[in-house]
Scaffold this motif. Structure first.
Motif, PDB file in Angstrom:
ATOM      1  N   ALA B 456      41.674  31.611  45.254  1.00 30.00           N
ATOM      2  CA  ALA B 456      42.587  32.092  43.752  1.00 30.00           C
ATOM      3  C   ALA B 456      42.657  32.900  42.636  1.00 30.00           C
ATOM      4  O   ALA B 456      42.476  33.894  42.310  1.00 30.00           O
ATOM      5  CB  ALA B 456      43.458  31.827  44.498  1.00 30.00           C
ATOM      6  N   ILE B 457      41.631  32.212  42.141  1.00 31.74           N
ATOM      7  CA  ILE B 457      41.224  32.249  40.525  1.00 31.74           C
ATOM      8  C   ILE B 457      40.885  34.306  39.957  1.00 31.74           C
ATOM      9  O   ILE B 457      41.023  34.882  39.797  1.00 31.74           O
ATOM     10  CB  ILE B 457      41.242  31.163  40.164  1.00 31.74           C
ATOM     11  N   LYS B 458      39.708  33.695  41.256  1.00 31.81           N
ATOM     12  CA  LYS B 458      38.326  34.801  41.081  1.00 31.81           C
ATOM     13  C   LYS B 458      39.549  36.163  41.559  1.00 31.81           C
ATOM     14  O   LYS B 458      39.390  37.387  41.078  1.00 31.81           O
ATOM     15  CB  LYS B 458      37.384  34.967  42.261  1.00 31.81           C
ATOM     16  N   HIS B 459      40.618  36.540  42.868  1.00 28.72           N
ATOM     17  CA  HIS B 459      41.025  37.000  42.901  1.00 28.72           C
ATOM     18  C   HIS B 459      42.206  37.920  42.004  1.00 28.72           C
ATOM     19  O   HIS B 459      42.349  39.074  41.885  1.00 28.72           O
ATOM     20  CB  HIS B 459      41.335  36.583  44.586  1.00 28.72           C
ATOM     21  N   ALA B 460      43.049  36.627  41.347  1.00 29.71           N
ATOM     22  CA  ALA B 460      43.338  36.858  40.267  1.00 29.71           C
ATOM     23  C   ALA B 460      42.847  37.792  39.433  1.00 29.71           C
ATOM     24  O   ALA B 460      43.385  38.397  38.802  1.00 29.71           O
ATOM     25  CB  ALA B 460      44.799  35.979  40.047  1.00 29.71           C
ATOM     26  N   LEU B 461      41.689  37.317  39.114  1.00 36.85           N
ATOM     27  CA  LEU B 461      41.496  38.200  37.311  1.00 36.85           C
ATOM     28  C   LEU B 461      40.417  39.106  38.075  1.00 36.85           C
ATOM     29  O   LEU B 461      40.487  40.074  36.992  1.00 36.85           O
ATOM     30  CB  LEU B 461      40.765  37.218  36.513  1.00 36.85           C
ATOM     31  N   ASP B 462      39.785  39.508  39.518  1.00 34.42           N
ATOM     32  CA  ASP B 462      38.902  40.340  39.862  1.00 34.42           C
ATOM     33  C   ASP B 462      39.579  40.703  40.759  1.00 34.42           C
ATOM     34  O   ASP B 462      38.927  40.257  41.432  1.00 34.42           O
ATOM     35  CB  ASP B 462      37.698  39.371  38.934  1.00 34.42           C
ATOM     36  N   PRO B 463      41.008  41.409  40.413  1.00 39.64           N
ATOM     37  CA  PRO B 463      40.859  41.928  42.318  1.00 39.64           C
ATOM     38  C   PRO B 463      40.316  42.752  43.272  1.00 39.64           C
ATOM     39  O   PRO B 463      39.889  42.736  44.334  1.00 39.64           O
ATOM     40  CB  PRO B 463      42.797  42.590  42.186  1.00 39.64           C
ATOM     41  N   HIS B 464      39.405  43.495  42.464  1.00 41.72           N
ATOM     42  CA  HIS B 464      38.364  44.120  42.984  1.00 41.72           C
ATOM     43  C   HIS B 464      36.797  43.942  42.817  1.00 41.72           C
ATOM     44  O   HIS B 464      36.284  44.362  43.151  1.00 41.72           O
ATOM     45  CB  HIS B 464      38.020  45.634  42.236  1.00 41.72           C
ATOM     46  N   ASN B 465      36.354  42.625  42.734  1.00 44.08           N
ATOM     47  CA  ASN B 465      35.477  42.001  43.070  1.00 44.08           C
ATOM     48  C   ASN B 465      34.074  42.725  42.320  1.00 44.08           C
ATOM     49  O   ASN B 465      32.858  43.121  42.711  1.00 44.08           O
ATOM     50  CB  ASN B 465      35.474  41.201  44.478  1.00 44.08           C
ATOM     51  N   LEU B 466      34.294  43.058  41.426  1.00 50.77           N
ATOM     52  CA  LEU B 466      33.267  43.515  40.838  1.00 50.77           C
ATOM     53  C   LEU B 466      32.620  43.052  39.156  1.00 50.77           C
ATOM     54  O   LEU B 466      31.501  43.390  38.787  1.00 50.77           O
ATOM     55  CB  LEU B 466      34.937  44.841  39.418  1.00 50.77           C
ATOM     56  N   MET B 467      32.910  41.992  39.295  1.00 53.41           N
ATOM     57  CA  MET B 467      32.282  41.042  38.333  1.00 53.41           C
ATOM     58  C   MET B 467      30.812  40.230  38.908  1.00 53.41           C
ATOM     59  O   MET B 467      31.610  39.562  39.458  1.00 53.41           O
ATOM     60  CB  MET B 467      33.126  40.085  37.086  1.00 53.41           C
ATOM     61  N   ASN B 468      30.054  40.653  38.585  1.00 50.27           N
ATOM     62  CA  ASN B 468      28.436  39.574  39.087  1.00 50.27           C
ATOM     63  C   ASN B 468      29.367  39.102  40.705  1.00 50.27           C
ATOM     64  O   ASN B 468      29.138  37.899  40.939  1.00 50.27           O
ATOM     65  CB  ASN B 468      28.349  38.847  38.976  1.00 50.27           C
ATOM     66  N   PRO B 469      29.852  40.434  41.807  1.00 51.54           N
ATOM     67  CA  PRO B 469      29.858  40.073  43.040  1.00 51.54           C
ATOM     68  C   PRO B 469      29.210  38.816  43.492  1.00 51.54           C
ATOM     69  O   PRO B 469      27.754  39.616  43.776  1.00 51.54           O
ATOM     70  CB  PRO B 469      30.691  40.785  43.450  1.00 51.54           C
ATOM     71  N   GLY B 470      28.962  38.201  44.553  1.00 50.90           N
ATOM     72  CA  GLY B 470      28.051  37.703  45.615  1.00 50.90           C
ATOM     73  C   GLY B 470      27.491  36.536  44.948  1.00 50.90           C
ATOM     74  O   GLY B 470      26.696  35.513  45.296  1.00 50.90           O
TER      75      GLY B 470
END
Lengths: 475, 475
Positions: B456-470
């Motif tokens: 939930a935190i990851k999605h809230a701060l980085d909704p497009h999953n662009l920061m070091n995804p995976g």
């Protein structure tokens, strides 16, 4: 499909039993007002669950009915963080019945306790196991460890042992949807993803409700030596601190500063606690050294550092406590400064922190500014210099005028002081938290980007804003 | 409306200049593979910004084009956290050019540095200011403070000074949308809302990109005394630790354990580093005491605690380093155990932590289980006992078989060891982090509720999953 109040209360009674659902006005009263009687609210009920499962079920029932929750521990907060709002549409969840030690592990130096345990009971449980739990503050006879963690409490041993945050290894938290997050691990190292523990610590119950914690324990010192030291100005106090840090390192366990006006107030209201040093002195500093070897070693260390300080001129006089009673008196002096203030009438409080190097210029600038603008104003300035934390409190020219001065000048004086704090990269709430008192200041202090991140987190974890709404951040 | 690769590269060149956008295959190669060559990826480019504003503009350009970012410091991680994936659709942002000290404040005991500063340079900058920066680990000549913070690095001084997390007071972070979060305050106390600092620390760049930090400094000890102590079994090692904690408290700055098989491997590959103690001993422990008074005082303290330990039987033999060269040799022994292992061939590594009290039973149970199932298996077991952190590494029966054993048995042995860790409430990643290596283990370790909160935190701060995804958590 929401329940009405009577149905809700019946639901709560089913979970925790009739006697633990407080609704009678007289019984409810203590849950609706803070200890200083500055904040007052209303509530459907105060609920006293006996275990984590019950907390979880209460929270689930609240979530299903969009009823907001105000967690409450010892109700000793300074900023109204544990008081419900005035709508009467909230419930208070008191953790007071959850006050047990769950486990103690002396080899691992940890204790696992429920959130409602009184801080002093935790200290005593540690002592009984021949260990030391260092968190200590004025309210320790009433405040709970859950409240200490939710507000990241400070106190007098932060210099050596850190804030409540640094003393905690793991948490059990009931989330806004009632799920139980269990991370009660007593580990010094655990790098498996995001640090949720530190997110709940200091969140004042607005992200979840802390129900238990694993806390660090420490070996008990064999000796504590306390001294009262006169210093000629604030710069000298910082120099004295640096000398003690260099010479005693982690054995330095207390470094508390009191201004001349603080000492004068103390002498007036508590003559038995007047300083034994000849004065007035610009500041007097209480220094404590803890030792793991012997009384002799502690005394020698204290003496040798003080000798250097007296020679260098950063100290002008010093008294070393020659027995426990005298050491206790020095601490009593420090602890009675806020009580003398309360006796004197209301004052405009600032719980600020600054880089330690900036404290002398902060004091000089603010004192000059305030004295020029408000002739005769009294600056009652004391605090935890070793942590960069000042209680910089302002009272009207004489005791007779405090009430009127407080009412008419609070806002403008706070604005002046906080502006100086921001200029020097300090904080407007060092250890007391935000509660409802400082919500409006948060954006200015943390900045828009940080506030946006905080709001995004709040919204992600508590989308219906049911956990202590209106506290910490505006919804 | 997305840019193609050539347009993107032109955009990056406009922000940081042509020479700082690395695309030529030979030049790009070092950014695509980790130092142990276990993880390899592809990237559109490696970008070397020179300041925070440039990082912000790069991130904004990436965000606008949904290009994912892999932050990279010294590229010394153990879990592939700084290596891009194989799609070739990511960019690497290297912080190496941002390696300056921004400010140093000796009274406040703080230093403000850019994220790309090499750890050893930071240690040296502290020494030059007559202060001590304690974070220390094998890779200190190459790793950066930004990487240390992003992975919450541990090392050999955690026992006294804490992990990288405990050494940090404030951060500057570029958020996934390119905004700059500035909280570079050097404060020991600041209770103004959620603790964002600790959320970014240990997040391995998946919530934002750390560009600068305020770190704590400490007074420099005047003496360090080191001893090598033989102990008859793991329980005795824990007893020895508790004795040193009680007697030396915060002066105990190192407590490192090596098993007999670790010492045998060391002797084989580095004969000059063979133990001076007569053996074999079940374990040998390196103990370090730091002192702020004198060499004599440190030696007396070391001797008096060791005397008690030898009498009680928890120590069977001890050698105190009589000079700096010998102390250096004891540390070299400890630091060369992993090197001897690497010389011996691949081994199945476990960077685990446990409640310290549970370590003896963990070792006994795992050793028995593994030796019964894999006759002749070698347990290379060493680590930071004072932090409850073991490097419990498993190698095949002989050096000739390590490769095949590693390949065929890794999964099942890890499953066995991790199951025992969970049973004892430990952690499957004490100090190395998650990276891409341990993402799949996270749910089992942290539990569904915690993983849900993290997501939930990851999605809230980085909704497009662009920061070091995976990395850290599955998207």
């Amino acid at each position: 499909m929401s329940l009405n109040d009577q149905e809700l209360i019946a639901g709560f009674e089913k979970i925790i039993g009739k006697t633990q659902v407080i609704t009678a006005p007289d019984d409810l009263e203590p849950y609706l007002v803070d200890w200083r009687k500055r904040y007052r609210g209303q509530a459907i009920a105060a609920l006293r669950p006996g275990n984590t499962q019950e907390v979880s079920e209460i929270v689930k029932l609240c979530a299903a009915n969009l009823i907001a929750i105000v967690p409450q521990g010892g109700n000793t907060g300074m900023c109204g963080g544990a008081t419900p709002n005035s709508t009467g549409r909230q419930v208070v969840i008191s953790l007071n019945r959850m006050n047990q030690v769950r486990a103690i592990d002396t080899s691992n130096q940890t204790i696992t306790v429920e959130a409602g345990m009184i801080l002093q009971s935790l200290q005593e449980a540690a002592t009984a196991a021949d260990r030391y739990f260092p968190l200590s503050l004025g309210a320790e006879g009433s405040c709970t460890i859950g409240g200490n963690l939710s507000t990241n409490a400070g106190g007098t041993s932060v210099l050596r042992y850190g804030n409540a945050r640094e003393l905690c290894l793991g948490l059990e938290v009931v989330m806004p949807n009632g799920e139980i997050l269990n991370s009660l691990r007593g580990l010094r190292k655990d790098n498996t993803g995001y640090d949720l523990r530190d997110l709940f610590i200091g969140a004042e119950g607005s992200l979840g409700l802390i129900t238990a914690a694993v806390m660090k324990l420490f070996p008990r010192p064999v000796a504590n030596w306390t001294a009262l030291v006169a210093v000629p100005h604030a710069d000298a106090a910082v120099e004295l601190l640096n000398r003690f840090q260099a010479g005693a390192s982690a054995q330095l366990t207390g470094f508390e500063m009191m201004s001349d006006e603080s000492l004068a107030l103390l002498k007036h209201y508590y003559p038995a606690l007047a300083s034994p040093l000849s004065g007035p002195n610009a500041y007097e500093v209480l220094v404590e050294i803890s030792d793991y070897e012997s009384e002799e070693h502690a005394m020698q260390l204290m003496e040798s550092i003080l000798e250097g300080a007296l020679e260098s001129g950063c100290a002008s006089d010093a008294a070393i406590a020659s027995n426990l009673a005298q050491a206790r008196k020095f601490w009593d002096m420090r602890e009675h400064v806020p009580l003398a203030q309360a006796d004197d009438g209301p004052n405009i409080k600032h719980d600020v922190s600054l880089p330690i190097s900036a404290i002398p210029s902060f004091i000089a600038t603010c004192n000059d500014m305030l004295r020029a603008k408000y002739p005769g104003v009294r600056v009652i300035n004391y605090g935890h210099l070793g942590d960069g934390n000042l209680h910089y409190n302002i009272a009207g020219p004489s005791s007779a005028q405090t009430e009127e001065f407080f009412t008419s000048k609070s806002k403008e004086i706070q604005a002046l002081v906080y502006a100086e704090v921001e200029k020097l990269n300090g904080s407007i709430s060092a250890e007391h938290g935000v509660g409802q008192q400082k919500v409006a200041y948060l954006k200015g202090h943390r900045g828009e980007v940080a506030l946006g991140v905080m709001q995004a987190i709040k919204h992600a974890l508590d989308p219906h804003n049911l956990m202590n709404p209106g506290k910490v951040i505006a919804s």
